[in-house]
Motif scaffolding. Structure first.
Motif, short mmCIF file in Angstrom:
data_model
loop_
_atom_site.label_atom_id
_atom_site.label_comp_id
_atom_site.label_asym_id
_atom_site.label_seq_id
_atom_site.Cartn_x
_atom_site.Cartn_y
_atom_site.Cartn_z
N SER A 135 0.82 -1.22 0.00
CA SER A 135 0.00 0.00 0.00
C SER A 135 0.84 1.26 0.00
CB SER A 135 -0.93 0.00 1.22
OG SER A 135 -0.15 -0.11 2.43
N GLU A 136 2.09 1.16 0.42
CA GLU A 136 2.97 2.32 0.45
C GLU A 136 3.84 2.43 -0.80
OE1 GLU A 136 5.23 2.05 4.00
OE2 GLU A 136 3.49 2.29 5.34
N GLY A 137 3.59 1.53 -1.75
CA GLY A 137 4.35 1.56 -2.99
C GLY A 137 5.70 0.91 -2.92
N CYS A 138 5.96 0.17 -1.86
CA CYS A 138 7.24 -0.54 -1.75
C CYS A 138 7.08 -1.98 -2.26
CB CYS A 138 7.70 -0.56 -0.29
SG CYS A 138 7.99 1.09 0.40
N THR A 139 8.18 -2.55 -2.69
CA THR A 139 8.15 -3.92 -3.22
C THR A 139 7.97 -4.90 -2.07
OG1 THR A 139 9.63 -3.30 -5.02
CG2 THR A 139 9.39 -5.64 -4.55
N ALA A 140 6.86 -5.63 -2.14
CA ALA A 140 6.58 -6.62 -1.11
C ALA A 140 6.93 -8.02 -1.56
CB ALA A 140 5.10 -6.55 -0.72
N SER A 141 6.80 -8.27 -2.84
CA SER A 141 7.14 -9.59 -3.38
C SER A 141 7.40 -9.45 -4.87
CB SER A 141 6.01 -10.60 -3.12
OG SER A 141 4.84 -10.21 -3.81
N MET A 142 7.87 -10.53 -5.44
CA MET A 142 8.11 -10.56 -6.89
C MET A 142 7.52 -11.84 -7.45
SD MET A 142 11.71 -10.47 -9.02
CE MET A 142 11.90 -12.23 -9.11
N TRP A 143 6.77 -11.70 -8.51
CA TRP A 143 6.22 -12.88 -9.18
C TRP A 143 6.83 -12.99 -10.57
CZ3 TRP A 143 3.77 -12.64 -13.84
CH2 TRP A 143 3.30 -11.38 -14.26
N ALA A 144 6.82 -14.18 -11.08
CA ALA A 144 7.41 -14.40 -12.41
C ALA A 144 6.75 -15.61 -13.06
CB ALA A 144 8.91 -14.61 -12.31
#
Length: 491
Positions: A203-212
């Motif tokens: 919600s704060e625009g920070c990277t929480a995870s990465m999907w691929a």
């Protein structure tokens, strides 16, 4: 945490199922047609056929890939692989070729299932892999998925830096991933993967995870390399052929007579010959053969007339023709008569480093008596035109040059010419074009039918022009030469 299906932008509504089914049907039908074209390309020794087959293989892979994507679009999730299309990677009983490579059926079908997905949670350090991704990496699910720190250990050494930069750019700068790298599986096989991924923002625009989403494109890239390699091979062959064609043309132009228009021989007397010659290329400009023609005034005042043809095409044949024509001129200048002259040429062909077969007709004209002495080696007889009609001269015995061992005998015939007579010499490429490869009878008849036009011609060049008008547009399978020699009129 929002699903990776949404990432940081809303998803679009999928198209109607019926429309996608129609596209899948069209793709399946087109694949069958391309596969039929691929099966017809069977000559693996021909670079053109190899290039065609490689393109078909690539098209089949692309269509399989398209059909897989359409299936995902229709179903909403990737299709699960079946036992039949598992190429490797932990599936018991998966069939492979004896050399460890996938069978042809598996190679073209693997793209339907070789799509896996992964998500790395940066907050909880949780990692989730789809079942297919384990198969792609050749990794048993019991060992668990690989973290982002472990992932480079499975990547081909030369590609590890690329993957690290991609992951770093995605996690730190929020850049999407769309690139390829190679992995080395536990069984030693190297596979090429296409990775598409994005960061999932909180919600704060920070990277929480990465999907691929990772797709095994090894067979697709193999087909693309095959296309490039076969295309390069075809281009190199074309360059070699162009170079050989240019050399053959230059060599031919260097040895054939420099004159193209009328020429008067036999010391300009009343019985002098009015001569003209012409070379007609084959229907394929690349097929430069060993046809020659020549006319030469000899030291004793006689005239040499000759045409001939060596079998084959290309630089080697043209160089053999140049050697043969040089020997023929030298023997004629030395006073050797047509019969023995052809015997010497046969010996030369027999001892040549590049054996070949050839046909020839050799004529020696004595202007004082208007006598033509001639011999032939498996060649069409000269045509004699007189008073508006034509006929072929009776051929003396003579075999093809290079067909028998040394000592072959070539008989010699003589004919008395009259003022105004026209003698026409030609190679069989001229008349075979009209009747096909099996016979030149109808082509000879067409030449004889030109007798009235020859009778009205002003000179030998006019006669050659009539031959070119009659045969010049014919789709010849071979090149040809023609020589016209008209006896001078005492009046």
């Amino acid at each position: 945490m929002p699903s990776h299906l949404f990432a940081d932008r809303p998803s679009q509504q999928p198209p109607e199922r019926g429309a996608v089914d129609a596209l899948i049907s069209q793709t399946r039908r087109l694949r069958g047609e391309v596969d039929a074209v691929r099966r017809d390309a069977t000559d693996e020794n021909d670079p053109q056929v190899r290039w065609q087959r490689a393109l078909c293989d690539l098209a089949v892979h692309q269509l399989d890939d398209l059909r897989a994507h359409l299936g995902h679009l229709r179903n909403g999730v990737p299709e699960q692989p079946t036992e039949a299309c598992r190429e490797d990677g932990g599936a018991p009983g998966a069939a492979t070729a004896h050399n460890g490579r996938p069978s042809a059926e598996q190679a073209t079908g693997s793209l339907l299932s070789r799509v896996g997905s992964a998500e790395w949670n940066l907050l909880t350090d949780e990692v989730s892999w789809s079942e297919e991704l384990f198969r792609i990496f050749g990794r048993h699910p019991e060992t668990g998925p690989m973290s982002l720190d472990e992932l480079p250990s499975a990547v081909f050494a030369d590609d590890q830096t690329v993957l690290t930069q991609l992951v770093t750019g995605c996690l730190i700068d929020g850049k999407p991933i769309d690139s390829e790298f190679r992995i080395v599986r536990a069984d030693g096989r190297v596979r090429t993967l296409h990775m598409v991924g994005e960061p999932v923002l909180d919600s704060e625009g920070c990277t929480a995870s990465m999907w691929a989403v990772l797709r095994d494109v090894s067979e697709l890239r193999r087909s693309e390399r095959a296309v490039r390699d076969s295309q390069d091979s075809l281009r190199r062959r074309q360059e070699v052929e162009q170079t050989e064609h240019r050399v053959a043309v230059e060599l031919q132009e260097a040895v054939l007579p420099p004159w193209r228009g009328p020429l008067r021989l036999a010391q300009g007397g009343p019985a002098a010959l009015d001569l003209a010659g012409h070379y007609l290329p084959s229907g394929s400009s690349t097929r430069i053969g060993g046809d020659w023609y020549d006319a030469l005034e000899l030291p004793d005042g006689d005239a040499l007339l000759t045409v001939g043809d060596l079998t084959g095409h290309g630089v080697s044949v043209t160089s053999s023709m140049a050697m043969l024509l040089g020997a023929l001129r030298g023997l004629a200048v030395a006073g050797i008569r047509p019969g023995p002259l052809l015997g010497h040429l046969n010996q030369l062909m027999e001892s040549s480093a590049q054996p070949a077969l050839g046909s020839a007709v050799c004529c020696r004209y004595h202007p004082a008596t208007r006598t033509l002495s001639w011999s032939q080696a498996g060649h069409p007889a000269p045509l004699l035109f007189r008073d508006g009609t034509g006929r072929a001269l009776s051929r003396p015995d003579g075999v093809l040059l290079g067909a028998t061992a040394s000592g072959a005998a070539y008989e010699q015939a003589e004919v008395r010419l009259l003022p105004g007579d026209l003698l026409l010499l030609h190679t069989d490429g001229l008349t075979r074009a009209a009747a096909g490869l099996g016979s030149d009878t109808s082509g000879t008849e067409r030449l004889l039918a030109l007798a009235p036009r020859f009778a009205r011609a002003s000179d030998a060049q006019d006669c050659v022009r009539s031959v070119i008008e009659e045969f010049g547009d014919t789709a010849r399978v071979d090149d040809a030469c023609v020589v016209a020699a008209r006896v001078g009129d005492l009046s």
